[in-house]
Design a protein around this motif. Structure first.
Motif, short mmCIF file in Angstrom:
data_model
loop_
_atom_site.label_atom_id
_atom_site.label_comp_id
_atom_site.label_asym_id
_atom_site.label_seq_id
_atom_site.Cartn_x
_atom_site.Cartn_y
_atom_site.Cartn_z
N GLY A 189 0.82 -1.21 0.00
CA GLY A 189 0.00 0.00 0.00
C GLY A 189 0.85 1.26 0.00
N SER A 190 0.46 2.23 0.82
CA SER A 190 1.17 3.51 0.84
C SER A 190 2.32 3.53 1.86
CB SER A 190 0.19 4.64 1.18
OG SER A 190 -0.40 4.40 2.45
N CYS A 191 2.54 2.41 2.54
CA CYS A 191 3.60 2.34 3.55
C CYS A 191 4.98 2.50 2.90
CB CYS A 191 3.53 1.00 4.29
SG CYS A 191 4.85 0.80 5.52
N ASN A 192 5.80 3.39 3.46
CA ASN A 192 7.16 3.62 2.96
C ASN A 192 8.20 3.50 4.07
OD1 ASN A 192 6.95 4.18 0.12
ND2 ASN A 192 5.86 6.04 0.68
N LYS A 193 7.85 2.81 5.15
CA LYS A 193 8.74 2.78 6.32
C LYS A 193 10.13 2.26 5.98
CE LYS A 193 5.41 2.62 10.09
NZ LYS A 193 4.91 1.88 11.27
N CYS A 194 10.20 1.20 5.16
CA CYS A 194 11.51 0.61 4.83
C CYS A 194 12.37 1.60 4.06
CB CYS A 194 11.34 -0.69 4.06
SG CYS A 194 10.39 -0.55 2.53
N ILE A 195 11.75 2.35 3.16
CA ILE A 195 12.49 3.33 2.36
C ILE A 195 13.00 4.45 3.27
CG2 ILE A 195 12.30 5.01 0.47
CD1 ILE A 195 10.05 3.14 -0.65
N ASP A 196 12.13 4.90 4.16
CA ASP A 196 12.48 6.02 5.05
C ASP A 196 13.61 5.67 6.02
OD1 ASP A 196 10.46 7.41 3.81
OD2 ASP A 196 8.98 7.05 5.39
N VAL A 197 13.69 4.41 6.44
CA VAL A 197 14.61 4.03 7.51
C VAL A 197 15.93 3.47 7.00
CG1 VAL A 197 13.97 1.60 7.91
CG2 VAL A 197 14.52 3.09 9.87
N CYS A 198 16.04 3.19 5.71
CA CYS A 198 17.27 2.58 5.16
C CYS A 198 18.49 3.47 5.50
CB CYS A 198 17.15 2.41 3.65
SG CYS A 198 18.66 1.74 2.89
N PRO A 199 19.48 2.92 6.20
CA PRO A 199 20.59 3.75 6.72
C PRO A 199 21.39 4.49 5.67
CG PRO A 199 20.62 1.54 7.69
CD PRO A 199 19.63 1.51 6.57
N THR A 200 21.46 3.93 4.46
CA THR A 200 22.31 4.54 3.43
C THR A 200 21.52 5.05 2.23
OG1 THR A 200 22.62 2.38 2.39
CG2 THR A 200 24.27 3.05 4.02
N GLY A 201 20.19 5.01 2.31
CA GLY A 201 19.37 5.41 1.17
C GLY A 201 19.49 4.45 0.00
N ALA A 202 19.81 3.18 0.30
CA ALA A 202 19.96 2.18 -0.77
C ALA A 202 18.63 1.85 -1.44
CB ALA A 202 20.60 0.91 -0.22
N LEU A 203 17.55 1.93 -0.66
CA LEU A 203 16.22 1.73 -1.26
C LEU A 203 15.83 3.03 -1.95
CD1 LEU A 203 14.38 -0.32 1.50
CD2 LEU A 203 14.80 -1.07 -0.85
N VAL A 204 16.06 3.08 -3.24
CA VAL A 204 15.87 4.29 -4.03
C VAL A 204 14.39 4.65 -4.05
CG1 VAL A 204 16.23 5.36 -6.29
CG2 VAL A 204 17.87 3.69 -5.43
N GLN A 205 13.58 3.65 -4.28
CA GLN A 205 12.12 3.77 -4.23
C GLN A 205 11.58 2.36 -4.02
OE1 GLN A 205 10.60 5.12 -8.02
NE2 GLN A 205 11.95 3.80 -9.18
N GLY A 206 10.27 2.25 -3.80
CA GLY A 206 9.69 0.93 -3.55
C GLY A 206 10.08 -0.08 -4.61
N GLY A 207 10.73 -1.16 -4.19
CA GLY A 207 11.09 -2.22 -5.12
C GLY A 207 12.36 -1.97 -5.93
N GLN A 208 13.03 -0.86 -5.67
CA GLN A 208 14.29 -0.58 -6.39
C GLN A 208 15.42 -0.35 -5.40
OE1 GLN A 208 14.80 3.08 -8.77
NE2 GLN A 208 15.67 1.80 -10.37
N LEU A 209 16.42 -1.24 -5.50
CA LEU A 209 17.54 -1.21 -4.58
C LEU A 209 18.84 -0.91 -5.32
CD1 LEU A 209 18.59 -2.04 -1.61
CD2 LEU A 209 19.15 -4.23 -2.69
N ASN A 210 19.59 0.06 -4.80
CA ASN A 210 20.95 0.28 -5.29
C ASN A 210 21.87 -0.57 -4.41
OD1 ASN A 210 23.49 1.09 -6.00
ND2 ASN A 210 23.13 3.28 -5.73
N ALA A 211 22.19 -1.78 -4.91
CA ALA A 211 22.97 -2.72 -4.11
C ALA A 211 24.32 -2.15 -3.70
CB ALA A 211 23.16 -4.03 -4.88
N GLN A 212 24.86 -1.23 -4.50
CA GLN A 212 26.17 -0.65 -4.20
C GLN A 212 26.15 0.18 -2.91
OE1 GLN A 212 29.06 -1.21 -5.98
NE2 GLN A 212 27.85 -2.68 -7.16
#
Length: 379
Positions: A189-212
């Motif tokens: 749904g509209s939950c973005n908690k994982c994106i907001d809390v990622c320590p390095t901003g690796a979760l660019v947006q929902g479902g998109q991860l910058n593994a680097q």
């Protein structure tokens, strides 16, 4: 052969052997995943651990002769540790992520898939299979999502209604034409908690991860960790669970179905200082069965040094000085220098000055010089 009846028998048998969830899907190309992988490649977001050929990652017919369907499995793993040891000043501890607790999950899932293969072969001797866990060509999450195991969450994990995202995934391509299951609707749904809390901003947006930029990936690299990430590591020495522990769908999810997945608290949360000088033999004997040991001891030791700096652990200064003076590996010496600069104190400062005179590696010298400036309050 009644393929529908066989499917039901496989589902029943999977429960008997401790597979927590099973799903079936077609062997069609994963078109949407292909587009996403191409985009990830263009952006430079891949980890480098993946299969290089995108076509093989999305087209089962390139890795298996005349595939008809894919069976996906999931096993739930624990999220909580009983009698978890607590680190304290003078006795700091690191943490392995939950997916590395207990016996290496690759071993556990491969055994389950092998049991499934043997069961099916008894019923259909002409059946063929190609099973894989994590290191195979296909994208486990894409298979699991299409097979109805769960939906692909914004944190890039498969989330199941029953077990949250604390599941290991595996799959089996076969020449048997099973009826596919329905994929599950996205429930983030509209939950973005994982994106907001990622320590390095690796979760660019929902479902998109910058593994680097992902800490789980960074803890597995072997070179110097870029300085911007060192302070983000905390006491993590392998993996990262932040985007899982914050997820509302994981609230209250903790399953202890598989004895071999239970963590040894002294290994899952090991003392940091002894890791600095652990021998190859000791490392293999203690940590060899854990998936977190697959890259060897070097990344774990580097991360342990960074964790001690995170705590500003004065009691570890003698060991860090020993590492700086004696370890043959430049990355470990250089990281120790950085840690001494961060912890500070007279002993650390003197050791850095002394080391600066005899060190020959340019990368280590760079770390030593920066650390000296830090102890003098110049940076």
């Amino acid at each position: 052969m009644n393929i529908s009846q066989l499917k039901q028998e496989i589902i029943s048998y999977s429960k008997v052997i401790g597979i927590d969830k099973i799903g079936f899907t077609t062997a069609d190309t994963f078109t949407e995943m292909k587009n996403r992988l191409i985009r990830q490649q263009e952006l430079g977001y891949q980890s480098g651990f993946e299969e290089k050929d995108i076509e093989k990652r999305v087209n089962p017919s390139l890795i298996f002769d005349q595939p008809k369907s894919i069976i996906a499995i999931a096993l739930a793993y624990p999220s909580k540790m009983s009698e978890s040891p607590q680190g304290k000043k003078g006795d700091r501890r690191g943490i392995f992520c939950r997916a590395s607790w207990g016996v290496d999950y690759h071993t556990i899932l491969r055994e389950k898939l092998k049991q499934l293969e043997e069961f099916i072969l008894e019923k259909v001797p002409e059946a063929r299979f190609k099973s894989m866990v994590d290191t195979g060509e296909l994208v486990d999450r894409a298979v699991a999502q299409r097979a109805g195991i769960g939906w692909s969450g914004k944190n890039c994990s498969i989330i199941t209604p029953e077990f949250g995202s604390y599941v290991y995934l595996g799959e089996m391509i076969t020449n048997l034409p099973f009826e596919p299951d329905e994929p599950m609707e996205d429930q983030c749904g509209s939950c973005n908690k994982c994106i907001d809390v990622c320590p390095t901003g690796a979760l660019v947006q929902g479902g998109q991860l910058n593994a680097q930029r992902c800490i789980a990936f960074l803890t597995q690299t072997k070179g110097f960790l870029e300085e911007e990430f060192r302070d983000k590591l905390g006491n993590r020495i392998y993996g990262c669970d932040t985007c899982q522990t914050i997820c509302p769908k994981n609230k209250g999810m903790d399953f202890h179905f598989h004895e071999e997945m239970e963590p040894d608290p002294e290994l899952a949360k090991p003392r940091l200082t002894p890791l600095l000088t652990i021998s190859n033999r000791e490392f293999k004997d203690n940590f060899g069965e854990m998936s977190g040991s697959w890259r060897g001891k070097k990344p774990i030791q580097r991360n342990a040094i960074i964790a001690l700096a995170h705590f500003k652990e004065q009691s570890s200064v003698p060991e860090l000085i020993q590492v700086l003076n004696e370890d043959p590996r430049p990355v470990i010496r250089g990281t120790a220098a950085w840690a001494l600069g961060k912890i500070g104190g007279e002993d650390a400062s003197m050791a850095l000055e002394h080391s600066n005179e005899k060190e020959t590696d340019p990368d280590v010298l760079n770390e030593i010089e920066k650390a000296i400036r830090k102890t003098k309050g110049e940076v």
